[in-house]
Enzyme design. Structure first.
Site, short mmCIF file in Angstrom:
data_model
loop_
_atom_site.label_atom_id
_atom_site.label_comp_id
_atom_site.label_asym_id
_atom_site.label_seq_id
_atom_site.Cartn_x
_atom_site.Cartn_y
_atom_site.Cartn_z
N ASN A 7 8.49 -1.30 -5.12
CA ASN A 7 7.10 -1.03 -4.78
C ASN A 7 6.93 0.37 -4.03
OD1 ASN A 7 4.96 -0.91 -2.94
ND2 ASN A 7 4.68 -3.15 -2.95
N GLU A 34 2.48 -1.29 -6.64
CA GLU A 34 1.52 -0.74 -5.61
C GLU A 34 1.27 0.59 -5.96
OE1 GLU A 34 0.29 -1.61 -1.75
OE2 GLU A 34 2.36 -2.60 -1.45
N ASP A 146 7.48 -7.07 -6.72
CA ASP A 146 7.26 -7.70 -4.93
C ASP A 146 6.88 -8.81 -4.87
OD1 ASP A 146 6.71 -7.96 -2.36
OD2 ASP A 146 5.43 -5.81 -2.46
N ASN A 148 6.60 -10.90 -2.51
CA ASN A 148 6.00 -11.15 -0.90
C ASN A 148 6.37 -12.55 -0.63
OD1 ASN A 148 4.58 -8.84 0.19
ND2 ASN A 148 3.12 -8.72 -1.56
N ASP A 217 11.97 -8.27 -2.82
CA ASP A 217 11.77 -7.43 -3.99
C ASP A 217 12.87 -8.15 -4.96
OD1 ASP A 217 9.34 -5.16 -3.46
OD2 ASP A 217 10.86 -5.51 -1.78
N ASP A 246 7.42 1.90 2.03
CA ASP A 246 8.09 0.70 2.96
C ASP A 246 9.23 -0.26 2.31
OD1 ASP A 246 5.84 0.20 1.97
OD2 ASP A 246 5.08 -1.10 3.40
N HIS A 247 9.15 -0.01 1.01
CA HIS A 247 10.44 -1.00 0.20
C HIS A 247 11.51 -0.15 -0.44
CE1 HIS A 247 7.41 -4.57 -0.24
NE2 HIS A 247 6.61 -3.54 -0.11
#
Length: 257
Positions: A7, A34, A146, A148, A217, A246-247
């Site tokens: 991501n 993303e 991802d 989530n 992930d 951030d991933h």
DNA sequence: ATGGTAGCAGAGCTA
């Protein structure tokens, strides 16, 4: 063979990081989430210069998924059945050689009392219903991205702090389990039954520096691929870079068929 | 610390 899910939190903002990482790590297949760009703005030339063919489905500002591969990508399928042109761009699938792959960006859900939470559960149910059209359990297939959702408490920095939050609620975990009941295995957990390692850390409050994160992930691999899973590496170094997503990228290494 | 940061877009939403 190396398959990576990442991501990137905007392919434009992350282009230098991603290209440098790809050059250094040389993956065969890259599954991105993303991307946050419409299809006309996807940086195909930059990936082309590194020898990758890309397919993608994206939109302005939010969501967007892509597959980049050194070999030709066939049988490309975008989004879920019934999705209209306005639908959020969260799924792309294709075939590279004999391997079927999908890049998935599961809705975040935001909060248990948000209308985005039932949307997340409904989206996961629709994805589950679509799996038989993407592959059969005996085919080499992986669906990575991802999710989530942190599959278990071992994937969460502090379960008490997460009570009442998304990503850990029983309905979300049940929806993930329903996907896995199709015959899909969490490759990282297959190899590392007891390892605590995260793939996402909030930008805020120094979460990465404190290792306050979640493992959301995932590489979910079919039964046919399980014997070929050699190694899964979460590259936390990439998360420490300047201007990082951030991933972290998650690298799946498969032996030859 | 009911905050904090990042991206997109150009204010507020999403994560």
């Amino acid at each position: 063979m190396k398959v990576v899910t990442w991501n990137v939190n905007s392919i434009h903002a992350r282009l230098d990081n991603v290209l440098n990482w790809v050059e250094a790590n040389d993956p065969d297949i890259l599954l991105l989430q993303e991307t946050k760009v419409v299809d006309q703005e996807f940086p195909i030339d930059d990936f082309g210069d590194l020898g990758y063919d890309c397919v993608f489905t994206g939109e302005r500002s939010y969501n967007g998924v892509a597959i980049c591969a050194k070999d030709e990508i066939h049988e490309v399928k975008k989004n879920l059945p019934g999705d209209g042109p306005e639908a959020q761009k969260r799924l792309i699938a294709g075939r590279i050689g004999q391997l079927r792959v999908a890049s998935v960006y599961v809705p975040n859900g935001q909060a248990l009392d948000s209308d985005k939470y039932p949307f997340k559960l409904e989206w996961l149910a629709r994805l589950r219903a679509y799996l038989p059209e993407l592959t059969r359990p005996d085919q080499p297939f992986l669906i990575s991205g991802d999710y989530n959702i942190a599959p278990a408490d071992l994937d969460v920095w502090d379960t008490k702090a997460m009570v009442g939050s998304t990503h850990v609620s029983p309905p979300e975990r049940a929806a993930l389990a329903a996907l896995q009941e199709f015959g899909l295995v969490d490759a990282f957990r297959l190899l590392e039954p007891n390892k605590r390692q995260y793939s996402w850390w909030d930008y805020r409050a120094g979460c990465f520096q404190r290792d306050v994160g979640l493992r959301i992930d995932l590489h979910l691999v079919s039964q046919a691929l399980v014997p070929r899973v050699r190694r899964v590496t979460i590259d936390t170094q990439a998360r420490a870079e300047e201007k990082a997503s951030d991933h972290a990228p998650v690298i799946l290494e498969l032996s030859d068929a």
